[in-house]
Scaffold this active site. Structure first.
Site, PDB file in Angstrom:
ATOM      1  N   SER A  93       0.824  -1.198   0.000  1.00  0.00           N
ATOM      2  CA  SER A  93       0.000   0.000   0.000  1.00  0.00           C
ATOM      3  C   SER A  93       0.866   1.260   0.000  1.00  0.00           C
ATOM      4  CB  SER A  93      -0.955  -0.041   1.201  1.00  0.00           C
ATOM      5  OG  SER A  93      -1.943   0.959   1.105  1.00  0.00           O
ATOM      6  N   ASP A 183     -14.183  21.107   5.518  1.00  0.00           N
ATOM      7  CA  ASP A 183     -14.625  21.957   6.620  1.00  0.00           C
ATOM      8  C   ASP A 183     -13.685  21.887   7.817  1.00  0.00           C
ATOM      9  OD1 ASP A 183     -16.833  22.720   5.141  1.00  0.00           O
ATOM     10  OD2 ASP A 183     -18.117  21.147   5.968  1.00  0.00           O
ATOM     11  N   HIS A 243      -7.943  -5.022  -0.477  1.00  0.00           N
ATOM     12  CA  HIS A 243      -6.714  -4.272  -0.195  1.00  0.00           C
ATOM     13  C   HIS A 243      -5.902  -5.034   0.851  1.00  0.00           C
ATOM     14  CE1 HIS A 243      -4.371  -0.623  -0.653  1.00  0.00           C
ATOM     15  NE2 HIS A 243      -4.244  -0.541   0.660  1.00  0.00           N
TER      16      HIS A 243
END
EC number: 3.1.-.-
Length: 267
Positions: A93, A183, A243
């Site tokens: 990964s 945000d 994954h």
């Protein structure tokens, strides 16, 4: 064979060792695996379910701020220099992204010297970030939408054209990530672009093995890292999972065969 192994985002050395045990059991017993732990704490802004991830866990970097990626790269390069030589590098990964970055940087900075590894293995890997391609400065408009401004680096990947940075392979992953948490960020945010296979002058001439899951929920885990490497020296496979590492025995056997074939090709 001696491999340097790099874990993924919000992982640890211990977790990677456990995930690798099924495949290393199919490899020669005298091979050695050395593990390096990343040096940064992950954040829920990158991984909303972080509280559910076993601790301790680490990341190579979070958002690709130039200084954070550079720190991770320099730490890894210094480790290879001090603890090497290694025969191979094995990245899962984000660790695979760091392994690819290390090889790309060697190609760019030391093209006439031997690579630091004879071979590379990538499991569920994705494209690394580049120090040469400049940055995208993301800012919020009055309508609370993200507006990108490209600041070219040594290489201008836009080639003078107007690109849709919200969809371009260089930046679309980061756009999706920061748009989801806009945000909670302080703008403007300057982030590195990713390498693309078309950015490099020639394919990396290091024998490599590339493995990914057909059910990987990260859309950016695709063939792109494989495409950075010389196809005459690269081997690849997919497995039925997501994954993670292959889990079915026949897939583990095939994975081991690809690794051993690559090692044999070195001699």
């Amino acid at each position: 064979m001696r491999f340097l192994c790099l874990h993924g985002y919000a992982f640890s050395v211990e977790v990677l060792q456990q995930q690798m045990e099924p495949i290393t059991a199919h490899l020669p017993s005298d091979w050695e695996y050395e593990f390096l732990e990343a040096g940064m704490e992950p954040t829920e802004l990158m991984l909303p379910n972080l509280k559910q991830v076993p601790k301790p866990n680490y990341s190579w970097y979070n958002f690709p701020y130039p200084e954070d990626v550079e720190e991770a790269y320099e730490r890894l390069a210094a480790y290879v220099e001090s603890e090497g030589p290694f025969d191979g590098i094995w990245g899962f990964s984000q660790g695979g992204s760091m392994a690819a970055l290390l090889l790309l940087m060697h190609q760019a900075e030391h093209p006439d010297t031997p690579y630091p590894f004879k071979m590379a293995i990538f499991t569920s890997a994705f494209l690394p970030h580049s120090f040469d391609n400049g940055v995208i400065s993301w800012d919020l408009t009055e309508k609370n939408t993200l507006e990108p401004t490209y600041l070219p680096g040594r290489i201008d990947v836009s080639h003078g054209k107007k690109l849709d940075w919200k969809k371009d392979l260089h930046t679309s992953i980061e756009y999706d990530m920061i748009n989801a948490v806009k945000d909670e960020l302080d703008f403007p945010v300057d982030l590195l672009l990713r390498w693309r296979p078309s950015d490099i002058p020639e394919k990396i001439p290091v024998p490599s093995v590339h493995v990914r899951g057909l059910k990987d929920h990260y859309s950016f885990v695709d063939e792109s890292v494989y495409e950075l490497f010389d196809p005459e020296m690269a081997r690849k496979m997919t497995h039925r999972g997501g994954h993670n590492f292959p889990r079915y025995n026949e897939e583990l056997v095939h994975f081991a065969e690809l690794i051993i074939e690559t090692v044999v090709s070195l001699h």
